[in-house]
Write a protein that holds these residues in place. Structure first.
Motif, PDB file in Angstrom:
ATOM      1  N   GLU A  73       0.827  -1.206   0.000  1.00 21.29           N
ATOM      2  CA  GLU A  73       0.000   0.000   0.000  1.00 21.29           C
ATOM      3  C   GLU A  73       0.863   1.258   0.000  1.00 21.29           C
ATOM      4  OE1 GLU A  73      -2.864  -0.070   3.089  1.00 21.29           O
ATOM      5  OE2 GLU A  73      -3.743  -1.988   2.483  1.00 21.29           O
ATOM      6  N   LEU A  74       1.936   1.230   0.781  1.00 27.83           N
ATOM      7  CA  LEU A  74       2.834   2.384   0.809  1.00 27.83           C
ATOM      8  C   LEU A  74       3.550   2.548  -0.529  1.00 27.83           C
ATOM      9  CD1 LEU A  74       4.386   1.927   4.371  1.00 27.83           C
ATOM     10  CD2 LEU A  74       2.640   3.583   3.673  1.00 27.83           C
ATOM     11  N   SER A  75       3.974   1.439  -1.111  1.00 24.68           N
ATOM     12  CA  SER A  75       4.629   1.515  -2.422  1.00 24.68           C
ATOM     13  C   SER A  75       3.674   2.050  -3.469  1.00 24.68           C
ATOM     14  CB  SER A  75       5.135   0.128  -2.823  1.00 24.68           C
ATOM     15  OG  SER A  75       6.109  -0.342  -1.907  1.00 24.68           O
ATOM     16  N   ARG A  76       2.427   1.610  -3.402  1.00 28.31           N
ATOM     17  CA  ARG A  76       1.437   2.097  -4.364  1.00 28.31           C
ATOM     18  C   ARG A  76       1.195   3.594  -4.177  1.00 28.31           C
ATOM     19  NH1 ARG A  76      -4.665  -0.045  -4.002  1.00 28.31           N
ATOM     20  NH2 ARG A  76      -4.321   0.808  -1.915  1.00 28.31           N
ATOM     21  N   GLU A  77       1.136   4.064  -2.933  1.00 31.43           N
ATOM     22  CA  GLU A  77       0.898   5.483  -2.677  1.00 31.43           C
ATOM     23  C   GLU A  77       2.076   6.319  -3.173  1.00 31.43           C
ATOM     24  OE1 GLU A  77      -1.032   8.946  -1.441  1.00 31.43           O
ATOM     25  OE2 GLU A  77      -1.723   6.903  -1.876  1.00 31.43           O
ATOM     26  N   ASN A  78       3.307   5.838  -2.938  1.00 32.55           N
ATOM     27  CA  ASN A  78       4.481   6.555  -3.446  1.00 32.55           C
ATOM     28  C   ASN A  78       4.475   6.601  -4.974  1.00 32.55           C
ATOM     29  OD1 ASN A  78       5.506   7.075  -0.897  1.00 32.55           O
ATOM     30  ND2 ASN A  78       6.742   5.200  -0.846  1.00 32.55           N
ATOM     31  N   ALA A  79       4.088   5.506  -5.592  1.00 28.86           N
ATOM     32  CA  ALA A  79       4.028   5.472  -7.057  1.00 28.86           C
ATOM     33  C   ALA A  79       2.948   6.425  -7.569  1.00 28.86           C
ATOM     34  CB  ALA A  79       3.752   4.048  -7.539  1.00 28.86           C
ATOM     35  N   ARG A  80       1.848   6.541  -6.832  1.00 25.64           N
ATOM     36  CA  ARG A  80       0.794   7.474  -7.243  1.00 25.64           C
ATOM     37  C   ARG A  80       1.277   8.916  -7.188  1.00 25.64           C
ATOM     38  NH1 ARG A  80      -2.775  10.802  -5.149  1.00 25.64           N
ATOM     39  NH2 ARG A  80      -2.067  10.366  -3.021  1.00 25.64           N
ATOM     40  N   LEU A  81       2.012   9.248  -6.124  1.00 29.13           N
ATOM     41  CA  LEU A  81       2.537  10.612  -5.996  1.00 29.13           C
ATOM     42  C   LEU A  81       3.552  10.905  -7.106  1.00 29.13           C
ATOM     43  CD1 LEU A  81       3.014  10.745  -2.119  1.00 29.13           C
ATOM     44  CD2 LEU A  81       1.187  11.809  -3.473  1.00 29.13           C
ATOM     45  N   GLN A  82       4.399   9.938  -7.412  1.00 28.24           N
ATOM     46  CA  GLN A  82       5.365  10.125  -8.501  1.00 28.24           C
ATOM     47  C   GLN A  82       4.649  10.295  -9.837  1.00 28.24           C
ATOM     48  OE1 GLN A  82       8.649  10.527  -8.433  1.00 28.24           O
ATOM     49  NE2 GLN A  82       8.712  10.387  -6.189  1.00 28.24           N
ATOM     50  N   MET A  83       3.570   9.565 -10.028  1.00 27.73           N
ATOM     51  CA  MET A  83       2.811   9.682 -11.274  1.00 27.73           C
ATOM     52  C   MET A  83       2.172  11.068 -11.384  1.00 27.73           C
ATOM     53  SD  MET A  83      -0.464   7.441 -12.594  1.00 27.73           S
ATOM     54  CE  MET A  83      -1.507   8.145 -11.292  1.00 27.73           C
ATOM     55  N   GLU A  84       1.607  11.549 -10.287  1.00 29.80           N
ATOM     56  CA  GLU A  84       0.980  12.867 -10.305  1.00 29.80           C
ATOM     57  C   GLU A  84       2.014  13.967 -10.539  1.00 29.80           C
ATOM     58  OE1 GLU A  84      -1.147  13.173  -6.674  1.00 29.80           O
ATOM     59  OE2 GLU A  84      -2.805  11.859  -7.335  1.00 29.80           O
ATOM     60  N   LEU A  85       3.207  13.832  -9.936  1.00 28.50           N
ATOM     61  CA  LEU A  85       4.255  14.822 -10.140  1.00 28.50           C
ATOM     62  C   LEU A  85       4.716  14.818 -11.594  1.00 28.50           C
ATOM     63  CD1 LEU A  85       6.285  16.886  -9.084  1.00 28.50           C
ATOM     64  CD2 LEU A  85       7.800  14.975  -8.467  1.00 28.50           C
ATOM     65  N   ALA A  86       4.909  13.639 -12.147  1.00 28.07           N
ATOM     66  CA  ALA A  86       5.344  13.543 -13.541  1.00 28.07           C
ATOM     67  C   ALA A  86       4.286  14.110 -14.483  1.00 28.07           C
ATOM     68  CB  ALA A  86       5.644  12.093 -13.901  1.00 28.07           C
ATOM     69  N   ALA A  87       3.013  13.851 -14.183  1.00 30.52           N
ATOM     70  CA  ALA A  87       1.938  14.381 -15.022  1.00 30.52           C
ATOM     71  C   ALA A  87       1.874  15.901 -14.907  1.00 30.52           C
ATOM     72  CB  ALA A  87       0.601  13.757 -14.617  1.00 30.52           C
ATOM     73  N   SER A  88       2.106  16.416 -13.675  1.00 27.58           N
ATOM     74  CA  SER A  88       2.097  17.867 -13.490  1.00 27.58           C
ATOM     75  C   SER A  88       3.249  18.523 -14.239  1.00 27.58           C
ATOM     76  CB  SER A  88       2.174  18.196 -11.998  1.00 27.58           C
ATOM     77  OG  SER A  88       2.245  19.588 -11.787  1.00 27.58           O
TER      78      SER A  88
ATOM     79  N   GLU B 206      11.364  13.834 -22.854  1.00 26.44           N
ATOM     80  CA  GLU B 206      11.828  13.373 -21.550  1.00 26.44           C
ATOM     81  C   GLU B 206      10.699  13.376 -20.525  1.00 26.44           C
ATOM     82  OE1 GLU B 206      14.726  15.145 -18.078  1.00 26.44           O
ATOM     83  OE2 GLU B 206      15.430  15.282 -20.162  1.00 26.44           O
ATOM     84  N   LEU B 207       9.945  14.480 -20.472  1.00 22.63           N
ATOM     85  CA  LEU B 207       8.859  14.577 -19.494  1.00 22.63           C
ATOM     86  C   LEU B 207       7.732  13.590 -19.814  1.00 22.63           C
ATOM     87  CD1 LEU B 207       8.656  18.433 -18.961  1.00 22.63           C
ATOM     88  CD2 LEU B 207       9.689  16.719 -17.465  1.00 22.63           C
ATOM     89  N   ARG B 208       7.448  13.411 -21.109  1.00 24.63           N
ATOM     90  CA  ARG B 208       6.406  12.452 -21.494  1.00 24.63           C
ATOM     91  C   ARG B 208       6.820  11.026 -21.112  1.00 24.63           C
ATOM     92  NH1 ARG B 208       6.290  13.266 -26.543  1.00 24.63           N
ATOM     93  NH2 ARG B 208       7.434  11.412 -27.251  1.00 24.63           N
ATOM     94  N   THR B 209       8.090  10.701 -21.349  1.00 22.88           N
ATOM     95  CA  THR B 209       8.589   9.374 -20.992  1.00 22.88           C
ATOM     96  C   THR B 209       8.528   9.154 -19.486  1.00 22.88           C
ATOM     97  OG1 THR B 209      10.069   9.338 -22.914  1.00 22.88           O
ATOM     98  CG2 THR B 209      10.583   7.841 -21.091  1.00 22.88           C
TER      99      THR B 209
ATOM    100  N   MET C 213       6.509  10.592 -17.394  1.00 25.67           N
ATOM    101  CA  MET C 213       5.106  10.457 -17.007  1.00 25.67           C
ATOM    102  C   MET C 213       4.598   9.051 -17.312  1.00 25.67           C
ATOM    103  SD  MET C 213       1.716  12.559 -18.268  1.00 25.67           S
ATOM    104  CE  MET C 213       1.717  11.705 -19.853  1.00 25.67           C
ATOM    105  N   GLU C 214       4.922   8.521 -18.490  1.00 30.91           N
ATOM    106  CA  GLU C 214       4.479   7.174 -18.861  1.00 30.91           C
ATOM    107  C   GLU C 214       5.122   6.114 -17.971  1.00 30.91           C
ATOM    108  OE1 GLU C 214       5.421   6.942 -22.970  1.00 30.91           O
ATOM    109  OE2 GLU C 214       3.665   8.099 -23.623  1.00 30.91           O
ATOM    110  N   GLN C 215       6.397   6.306 -17.633  1.00 25.40           N
ATOM    111  CA  GLN C 215       7.067   5.362 -16.742  1.00 25.40           C
ATOM    112  C   GLN C 215       6.431   5.388 -15.356  1.00 25.40           C
ATOM    113  OE1 GLN C 215      11.129   6.723 -17.049  1.00 25.40           O
ATOM    114  NE2 GLN C 215      11.655   5.215 -18.623  1.00 25.40           N
ATOM    115  N   ALA C 216       6.142   6.598 -14.856  1.00 24.85           N
ATOM    116  CA  ALA C 216       5.507   6.716 -13.547  1.00 24.85           C
ATOM    117  C   ALA C 216       4.110   6.104 -13.571  1.00 24.85           C
ATOM    118  CB  ALA C 216       5.435   8.186 -13.125  1.00 24.85           C
TER     119      ALA C 216
END
Length: 338
Positions: free
Chosen positions: A60-75, A149-152, A154-157
């Motif tokens: 659950e913690l790993s998933r939450e960290n991955a969600r935050l990284q995804m949101e940052l990359a998307a932002s 770079e940013l698109r990649t 975001m997709e990786q996150a």
């Protein structure tokens, strides 16, 4: 004793157990502690219904960290204050400067061609124009590189989040079928490991009869054969079924093969695990000439008033045997001890 004319049926014996159709044991793909059983025994469930919840905080913690990284990359890629927007503003400023320097250079170039103005002024205009063009090209190249770079990232996150999401989802065990919960094997607080069953599910209103057949008889079976089933729960009834499946793998522990039959008219009430016996009909013959089996001697002979007679036998049951030739209905057969 004389032979009699009757119907004789040859069959193969099998032990019988009633089980729900499509029954399967539920396993978890992960280890952990059972937090809660989300269903009760006897509940009807649909495909995808959550059955059990397993606790493990790490996914659950790993998933939450991955969600935050995804949101940052998307932002960073799509937000209102992204590095791309800053770079786009610089490109627009450079484009306007390039246009201005281009106009000035072309004007000065035309004047210089008419021998108007100084060469130094012309060279300065040309240098400013080339500098503006190069700066604009560099910024546009930088924009394309940063955008990729940013698109990649975001997709990786996003892929990373989906992976952690899928892993976290495995801590909620779901049903693979529309069916009924027949058993739950774990209580909250107990350890869950992947190789231990957690529950048993199956169809709620469709049952099969599992038959254990001796290896010496399995080659005589064919799907479609009639099966007569006697259940201990219904001692005075015999139920007709049809043989629907023969499993090719022998159980080396008891030297038997597994086959399945389906009721043609099932009992009103069935439960998993009901046991009994079954006879799989191999052949049936009407108006057959038969004698008691204990009158048949070694070498397929019988003792008559005229001495020993050789006979050709056909179908056999536990107590009777068909005589294909060698006797007629009027022959008197003597018991061996006579």
């Amino acid at each position: 004793m004389r032979p009699t004319i009757n119907t004789i049926t040859e069959s193969v014996y099998a032990s019988a157990t009633v089980q729900p159709d499509s029954m399967y044991k539920v396993h978890a793909a992960v280890s952990g502690i059972l937090e809660k059983n989300l269903v009760r025994e006897g509940d009807l469930v649909q495909t995808g219904t959550p059955l059990l919840k397993i606790t493990d905080r790490s996914p659950e913690l790993s998933r939450e960290n991955a969600r935050l990284q995804m949101e940052l990359a998307a932002s960073n890629y799509q937000g209102s204050t992204t590095p791309l927007r800053d770079l786009a503003s610089r490109i627009e400023t450079a484009r306007l400067a390039y246009i201005d320097d281009s106009v000035n250079f072309r004007r000065q170039e035309k004047l210089w061609s008419q021998q108007i103005g100084s060469r130094a002024t012309f060279e300065n205009r040309k240098l400013a124009y080339e500098r503006s063009r190069n700066q604009l090209d560099q910024l546009q190249t930088e924009y394309a590189r940063l955008e990729r770079e940013l698109r990649t990232k975001m997709e990786q996150a996003r892929n990373s989040y989906r992976s952690y999401q899928a892993n976290a989802d495995e801590f909620t065990v779901r049903s693979f079928i529309d069916g009924k919960v027949y058993a739950l094997f774990k209580e909250p607080g107990e350890l869950v490991v992947p190789n231990e069953p957690l529950a048993t599910l199956g169809k709620p209103d469709s049952f099969v009869v599992e038959l254990l057949v001796d290896e010496v008889d399995i080659v005589r079976l064919r799907t479609g054969q009639e099966v007569l089933v006697s259940l201990d729960a219904y001692p005075d009834e015999v139920f007709r079924a049809g043989l629907t499946r023969i499993y090719p793998q022998k159980d080396s522990r008891n030297q038997t093969f597994l086959a399945e039959a389906r009721f043609k008219a099932p009992p009103n009430q069935l439960y998993p695990g009901l046991s009994g016996e079954a006879n799989i009909v191999i052949d049936r013959r009407e108006n057959a000439l038969t004698i008691p089996r204990n009158l048949l001697l070694a070498g397929d002979s019988v003792l008559t008033e005229d001495g020993m007679k050789k006979v050709v036998t056909g179908l056999q049951t536990l107590d009777r045997v068909e005589i294909r030739s060698g006797l007629d209905a009027g022959t008197n057969i003597l018991k061996p001890e006579q």
